[in-house]
Structures are given as structure tokens and as C-alpha cells.
Design a protein around this motif. Structure first.
Motif, PDB file in Angstrom:
ATOM      1  N   GLU A 147      -2.033   8.238  -5.886  1.00 11.80           N
ATOM      2  CA  GLU A 147      -3.292   8.194  -5.169  1.00 11.80           C
ATOM      3  C   GLU A 147      -4.417   8.880  -5.927  1.00 11.80           C
TER       4      GLU A 147
ATOM      5  N   LEU B 178       6.538   8.768  -4.077  1.00 15.22           N
ATOM      6  CA  LEU B 178       6.384   7.488  -3.408  1.00 15.22           C
ATOM      7  C   LEU B 178       6.097   7.639  -1.929  1.00 15.22           C
ATOM      8  N   TYR B 179       6.961   8.349  -1.264  1.00 18.14           N
ATOM      9  CA  TYR B 179       6.730   8.538   0.162  1.00 18.14           C
ATOM     10  C   TYR B 179       6.650  10.006   0.420  1.00 18.14           C
TER      11      TYR B 179
ATOM     12  N   ARG C  60      -0.436   3.302  -4.304  1.00 15.20           N
ATOM     13  CA  ARG C  60       0.903   3.736  -3.914  1.00 15.20           C
ATOM     14  C   ARG C  60       1.610   4.424  -5.070  1.00 15.20           C
ATOM     15  N   GLU C  61       1.210   4.097  -6.293  1.00 15.98           N
ATOM     16  CA  GLU C  61       1.880   4.756  -7.408  1.00 15.98           C
ATOM     17  C   GLU C  61       1.329   6.154  -7.632  1.00 15.98           C
TER      18      GLU C  61
ATOM     19  N   ALA D  91       0.818  -1.214   0.000  1.00 13.46           N
ATOM     20  CA  ALA D  91       0.000   0.000   0.000  1.00 13.46           C
ATOM     21  C   ALA D  91       0.849   1.260   0.000  1.00 13.46           C
ATOM     22  N   GLY D  92       2.162   1.122   0.258  1.00  7.59           N
ATOM     23  CA  GLY D  92       3.027   2.300   0.214  1.00  7.59           C
ATOM     24  C   GLY D  92       2.838   3.255   1.370  1.00  7.59           C
ATOM     25  N   LEU D  93       2.357   2.740   2.522  1.00  2.86           N
ATOM     26  CA  LEU D  93       2.169   3.593   3.693  1.00  2.86           C
ATOM     27  C   LEU D  93       3.254   3.253   4.702  1.00  2.86           C
TER      28      LEU D  93
ATOM     29  N   ARG E 150      -0.106  11.435   4.918  1.00  2.00           N
ATOM     30  CA  ARG E 150       0.711  10.657   3.998  1.00  2.00           C
ATOM     31  C   ARG E 150       2.175  10.808   4.344  1.00  2.00           C
TER      32      ARG E 150
ATOM     33  N   TRP F 272      -4.114  -1.426  -4.234  1.00  2.00           N
ATOM     34  CA  TRP F 272      -2.975  -0.926  -3.448  1.00  2.00           C
ATOM     35  C   TRP F 272      -1.864  -0.430  -4.368  1.00  2.00           C
TER      36      TRP F 272
ATOM     37  N   LYS G 197      -6.872   1.807   2.116  1.00  2.00           N
ATOM     38  CA  LYS G 197      -5.971   2.087   3.241  1.00  2.00           C
ATOM     39  C   LYS G 197      -6.392   1.320   4.486  1.00  2.00           C
TER      40      LYS G 197
ATOM     41  N   ARG H 136       8.128  -3.326  -7.970  1.00  2.00           N
ATOM     42  CA  ARG H 136       8.680  -2.312  -7.074  1.00  2.00           C
ATOM     43  C   ARG H 136      10.034  -1.846  -7.561  1.00  2.00           C
TER      44      ARG H 136
END
Lengths: 322, 401
Positions: B242, B391-392, B239-240, B71-73, B134, B235, B256, B372
Motif C-alpha cells: 500500500e 498480504l493480509y 494489495r502488494e 484489491a486484497g481487502l 486493514r 489494485w 479502495k 497471485r
């Protein structure tokens, strides 16, 4: 009356604690502002500052050192002899520690973070954790795993009394030093050439580079100033609590980071405000609710602020770009 | 950006079944079954224990992988779910044991759904208020949450956690086949061909190891299915990007919340298993560093990748524990067992350096999932910058000095 005194006493403790948090928080916020990364190793630099400070102080005052190196004896006599001597001794302790820890910060940036500028965001975070583990265990293995007593050359004198609450000289000095450093840093960042370069780098690294700003130097500067301020906090922390230990950095580091986020990370004044708010909240909580839960209060404040005001107290409101 | 992703549009894990694959998996299964026995046979009794711990880490890493990898969280407080699973299982288990002592031999199994549900619900409870957050902010809130859980447990909340002293697990449970106690320490295979007095013994640690391996296999199965499910695809989309994902009909809220609660669920089961395996649970096991180690496991192994999680767990949990165990058992020539704690401290020093070098050398991890890897290591540096910002992302314009 009793209650008012208790509140006052906790407020004063909170302001002292807040000064320390604010000093540490600046290191987090400077680095975050420029590189958008959480420097998890900062708490260990704070710890290193305390240890370097103790080392220098021992060298300048300990009688057993003087026996081994008679050359130092006259200098020691001066440094321990009078108030002026103590003042100079502390200046040297602080300056050397700031310099050493600042250089450590720069070295860490050079070897652990710079190779990761174009890596995914998580990579420097994990790298920072690695540095943090390394420093902590280096001190544990090569210095001591025990609590080491930290002398307080300023003594426990009382500066003044409000109501029935005594305020010690040390607390006043911590507060004043913190404020002086904070104002100096704020002036430096907003008015000096280097400060402007740092702000430009933090706004847009690429564009700043094209305008002839030495980006690497700006980043290095952030990694020097932040840890240097952390070192000051580390030494004060040692004097205030009377002892230091290899893992002392973790909790204050986490709280200071919380403070930086609370104020709006990347924002210098926010970090200072966050530090004081957190310090006071924590002291009041430990005085009125429970010492065991004071950390819960700190983190609960953090979570609530982030949920209702994600940018922090002084942060800009968050706009998502598509 | 789009091209680099299209190129790697592979469907992982749905390959044909070939004889070679069957042979490989059979060998792997045999190795998993026999390895601890061989170590026991040679008197390295600490190895099955370490292998069981590695298994627990694999579970934790796979669970966190749902949140971070899929999910990239970024979740820095994952250990909270581990703690909640452990404590929920132990406390409810003790209470059930008191009411019906006959349940003793089954309490661990009965508590699995309890621990899973407690952790998943907590995940949901944490996920709901932080939906809007985020990137780094989310990381910090989860970090704070993890610390709050640990401190609340340490302070003996509601008088049920027994504070820093910890709690024993109800019933001295060991998962043995058919519930037969006789099978513990009484099963020997004497194989003289492997050296004189070579005896495979099956003790409690080995049974726990088998139990944990089974749980890991279950986790791997579920996680793989999840990755390929509709939810897994949402997901990936989330993550790529939103915004793009939500504009094509992916419910970000649902995605999420599912990620948080499904990730937490495995943490809870691992926690319960840990508590029963150690027969004891205390807040000391649930520090922030533990969360960091779990994150390290998946980053070093390779995000979003199942073999990566396993390799990461072996590196992070296995190797240091193995070296320490060898030193403590006097198996390293020239090292006195009494210096084992010093060795134990050196392992963190070395580990710290290793992490730094590893990140500089291979920031995408040892075995990243293909998709990934494409996201994390794009073709050009500019693409990398764009990616790392989305990404983050901390999503705000910085520069607010």
C-alpha cells in the motif's frame, strides 16, 4: 426507583453474560496473540464443552445410567446426595470437559493449522471454518439436532438481594469462577515459565525459537488453555439458559470474538474488559431498546470502536512499518 | 520479493485468437446451452435449478473477487450486498408494479440498475468509514456489517422488509425470449435417437439458467476488463504494498472505494436475480455462513482467478446440492428419498473435512491466477513469511499479552 431497579437487573444480567463472553474471548485472543489467526472453530469448541459437560454430568447423576451400570450407583448416590457431593460432581464435570475440549483444541491445531504456518493468511482462516463446519455437523448428526435440556444442579437459589433485585447463586458462581480463572490465567501468562515462553513466541516466533523456546509447545498450550476456558463457558451457558443445541456456539462465539477485538485483540486483560463491556451493553440494550436489536448494538459498538480506536480499548496504537 | 514478481509479469487473457481456441469456446458454449436440456430430458429436473444456483455463486464469487482477490481487502460480510440487492429490487419492484402493473414482464430488468445502485452505494457507505482499517480488522468490521444488515432485515426495519417471514418477488417473472409466456413448458425437442421418450423440455428453471449464464458472461467480461484496466493495476499495486503504491501516485482512497462499490454491485445484481429466481426473499438466505461460503469459493478456486471462481462455485455450491438433489429424487441406488436431509447434513460434514484437507494440500487454491500464485507461494519460506505478513497483515506487533 423502578428505573433504577431495571438498570440494576440488566447490569447483573450483563455481568453474567459478560463473564461468559470474557471466558470465550480469552480463547480467541490467546490464539490470535500467538499465531495472528482468527480461530473460527473456537465457538464450536465452546459448544463441544457444553456437550461433553452434559455427557459427564449425565453419567454421574442419571438414574437410567445407574440401572445399566450398577457399579456407578454408589458414586451417583454420593454425587447427588449432598451439597458437597454436588460440588465434587461439578468439579469433575468441569475438569473432564476442560481436558477433553483442550485436547480437541490441540488436535485441531496439529492437523488443521500447523501445516498452514507458512501459507497465506487466509488459508488457516478457511481451514478453521472447515473445522467449525465439521464439528457442528458431527454433533448434529451423531448426538442430536434438537435442543437438549441441560440440568442445573446448583438450583435457582437466591444468593442475595440488592434493592428489589434478586441475584441467583448461579450468577454469583459464574461471575466468581470467571474472575478466578481470568486472574489465574493472567498470573500464569505473566509470571510462569510457560507463560513467558508463550509471550516470547507471540512477540517473535523465530527469535523465541533461537533462544531455545519450544515454539510448538507454546502454541499447543495456547490451543489447550483457550478451548478449556471455552468449555467452562459452555457448561455455564448450558446451566444458565437450560438447554444446549449443536449450533449454540455461533452467536456467542461471534460476540466473544467481538469482545476480544473490542478490548484489543491479543491482549488478555483487554479480552476480559471487552467481554464485560459487551455483555453489559447488550443487556442494557435488550432491556431499554429492543431485544431484537441487541445484536445490532453489539456489532455497532464493535464497528465504532474499530473505526475510532482500531487497536481496541486496551490495544496498543497501530504503527505501520514500512 | 521483487524478483519473484518480475518473473511472472504476464498479461493474462490477451492471447491471440487461434482456431483451437475458437473451437474450444464453441464447444463450451454448446455444452453450457445443452447440458441442462439433457438433464431435463432424462427427468433430472432439479439439475437446471442447481446449475442456475451455481451461476449465481459464480457471480457472487467474481464480485467478491474484486474486493478480496484484486484489491486484497478481506470482506467477511459480502452477503450484505447480496441481501441489499435482493431487498431493494423486491421492495422497489413491488412498489413500481403497484403503480404500473403493465411493467410486470419487465420489472426484473428494470430493477437490475436499482439493485446494482443500491448495493454499490451501500458498498461506498461501508467503504468510507473503514478506509483506514486493514487486514483482520477490516474482516471483522465487514462481518459485523453483514450481521447488522441481516438483523435489521429480520426485525422488519421501517416496516418494509416483513421480518423473518420474507417477501414475495413482484410479478411471477421468468426471463423468456421475446416476452412470450407460451415458450415456457411448451417447447419440446423429441429426439428418439437418444432413447425412447427422450424429450428436451424448456421450463422456467432453464430460462432462468440461461439468464444467469448471460449475467455471468457479462460479469466475467467486466471483471476481466477491470483487472487489466488502470484501476486493476492500482489494485494490484495496492494489495502488494500500500505504501509503495501510494508513493507512486496510486490513490489508495479511490482504489479502495472503487473496489468496495464495484464488488458490491455484482452482489446486488446476483441478489436481485436470486430473489426473482426463487420468487421469494427472506433473511434466512443471508447468514454469515453464506458470506463464508463465498469466501471459500474464491479461496478454494484460487484467488484473483476467473476460472477458479467457477470451479470453486461448482465444488462448493454444485456438488453438495447435486448429491442432495439426487438423494431427494431417489436417484442414488439404495438411498431412500426420505433420508435426503441426513445426506444434506453429511455433505457439510464432508465439506468441512474437505476444506481442511484442501487448505493443507493446496492453500493457493485450485486454479490461482499466475500473479497471485507468485505472491502467495513465493520461492522460499522466509519470503512466504514476509509476504503473509504484508498480504493480509494485521500490521501491528503482536505480543501484547
Amino acid at each position: 426507583m423502578q428505573l433504577a431497579n431495571l438498570i440494576l437487573a440488566q447490569l447483573i444480567n450483563g455481568i453474567t453474560l459478560g463473564s461468559l463472553y470474557a471466558l470465550i474471548a480469552l480463547g480467541y485472543t490467546l490464539v490470535y496473540g500467538i499465531l495472528l489467526m482468527i480461530n473460527f472453530a473456537h465457538s464450536e469448541l465452546f459448544m463441544s464443552g457444553a456437550f461433553v459437560g452434559l455427557g459427564v454430568m449425565t453419567l454421574l447423576t442419571s438414574s437410567s445410567i445407574a440401572q445399566k451400570f450398577p457399579v456407578l450407583a454408589p458414586a451417583q448416590a454420593f454425587f447427588t446426595g449432598s451439597n458437597v457431593g454436588v460440588f465434587f460432581m461439578l468439579m469433575i464435570v468441569f475438569l473432564v470437559s476442560m481436558l477433553v475440549v483442550g485436547i480437541m483444541g490441540v488436535i485441531i491445531e496439529r492437523f488443521a493449522y500447523r501445516p498452514l504456518r507458512h501459507a497465506p493468511r487466509l488459508a488457516p482462516l478457511i481451514s478453521a471454518v472447515g473445522v467449525s463446519l465439521f464439528l457442528q455437523n458431527a454433533v448434529l448428526l451423531w448426538v442430536s439436532a434438537q435442543q437438549i435440556p441441560f440440568p442445573n444442579p446448583i438450583g435457582n437459589g437466591i444468593a442475595f438481594t440488592i434493592g428489589t433485585v434478586d441475584v441467583s447463586v448461579l450468577k454469583v458462581i459464574i461471575f466468581v469462577t470467571a474472575i478466578v480463572l481470568l486472574v489465574a490465567l493472567d498470573t500464569f501468562i505473566s509470571h510462569s515459565r510457560f507463560g513467558k515462553a508463550m509471550r516470547a513466541t507471540s512477540q517473535d516466533r523465530e527469535a523465541a525459537g533461537l533462544m531455545g523456546i519450544d515454539i510448538n509447545f507454546s502454541i499447543m498450550l495456547a490451543f489447550f488453555i483457550g478451548p478449556a476456558l471455552g468449555a467452562v463457558a459452555g457448561i455455564f451457558n448450558g446451566m444458565y439458559y437450560g438447554s444446549i443445541v449443536f449450533n449454540m456456539g455461533f452467536l456467542p462465539g461471534l460476540k466473544a470474538f467481538t469482545a476480544a477485538v473490542l478490548g484489543g485483540i491479543g491482549n488478555l486483560r483487554g479480552a476480559m474488559l471487552g467481554g464485560f463491556v459487551l455483555g453489559i451493553a447488550e443487556s442494557l440494550a435488550s432491556g431499554f431498546i429492543s431485544t431484537g436489536y441487541k445484536d445490532v448494538i453489539a456489532f455497532a459498538i464493535l464497528i465504532l470502536v474499530l473505526i475510532f480506536r482500531p487497536g481496541g480499548l486496551l490495544g496498543e496504537s497501530v504503527v505501520e512499518k514500512v | 520479493m521483487a524478483e519473484s514478481k518480475a518473473k511472472t509479469n504476464t498479461k493474462a487473457g490477451t492471447g491471440r485468437v487461434t482456431p483451437i481456441k475458437i473451437a474450444l469456446y464453441t464447444l463450451l458454449a454448446l455444452a453450457l446451452i445443452i447440458t441442462p436440456l439433457i438433464f431435463e430430458g432424462y427427468g433430472w429436473l432439479f439439475v437446471p435449478h442447481i446449475m442456475a444456483l451455481i451461476g449465481l455463486y459464480v457471480m457472487l464469487a467474481l464480485g467478491l473477487n474484486i474486493v478480496v482477490g484484486f484489491a486484497g481487502l478481506l470482506d467477511l460480510g459480502y452477503v450484505a450486498f447480496y441481501a441489499i440487492g435482493a431487498y431493494a429490487g423486491v421492495i422497489v419492484g413491488a412498489w413500481a408494479f403497484k403503480g404500473a402493473p403493465a411493467l410486470g414482464p419487465y420489472i426484473y430488468f428494470l430493477m437490475i440498475p436499482v439493485a446494482a445502485a443500491a448495493a454499490a452505494l451501500t458498498g461506498l457507505a461501508l467503504g468510507t468509514p473503514v478506509l483506514r482499517l486493514r487486514g483482520d480488522y477490516l474482516a471483522i468490521v465487514t462481518l459485523g456489517f453483514g450481521e447488522i444488515v441481516r438483523i435489521v432485515i429480520t426485525n422488519n426495519a421501517f416496516g418494509i422488509t416483513n421480518g423473518a417471514a420474507g417477501l414475495p418477488a413482484a410479478g411471477q417473472f421468468i426471463p423468456k425470449p421475446f416476452g412470450l409466456d407460451w415458450l415456457i413448458n411448451n417447447v419440446y425437442f423429441n429426439i428418439p435417437a437418444l432413447g425412447k421418450n427422450f424429450i428436451f423440455t424448456i421450463d422456467g428453471n432453464v430460462y432462468w439458467y440461461y439468464m444467469i449464464v448471460l449475467l455471468c458472461l457479462l460479469t466475467i467480461f467486466v471483471v476481466r476488463r477491470l483487472d487489466q484496466s488502470r484501476l486493476g493495476r492500482s489494485w494490484a499495486a495496492m494489495r502488494e504494498d500500500e505504501v509503495a503504491a501510494s508513493s507512486v501516485g496510486v490513490s489508495i482512497t479511490a482504489a479502495k472505494l472503487w473496489a468496495f462499490s464495484l464488488g458490491a454491485l455484482w452482489g446486488g445484481i446476483a441478489g436481485l436475480t436470486f430473489a426473482n429466481f426463487q420468487q421469494f426473499v427472506s433473511p434466512e438466505s443471508f447468514t454469515f455462513m453464506e458470506s463464508v461460503f463465498i469466501v471459500c469459493t474464491i479461496v478454494i478456486g484460487g484467488m484473483g482467478s476467473i476460472p477458479g471462481a467457477i470451479v470453486g462455485a461448482i465444488i462448493i455450491q454444485g456438488i453438495p446440492a447435486f448429491i442432495q438433489g439426487m438423494a431427494a429424487a431417489g436417484k442414488i441406488p439404495g438411498v431412500d428419498p426420505s433420508t435426503a436431509t441426513v445426506i444434506a447434513n453429511y455433505r457439510f460434514l464432508v465439506f468441512g473435512l474437505f476444506v481442511v484437507i484442501m487448505m493443507a494440500w493446496r492453500p493457493q487454491g485450485l486454479i490461482p491466477s499466475k500473479r497471485r500464485a507468485a505472491e502467495l507461494k513465493p520461492d522460499t519460506a522466509e519470503m512466504g513469511d514476509e509476504e503473509s505478513e504484508t498480504l493480509y497483515d494485521a500490521q501491528h506487533d503482536s505480543g501484547q499479552f
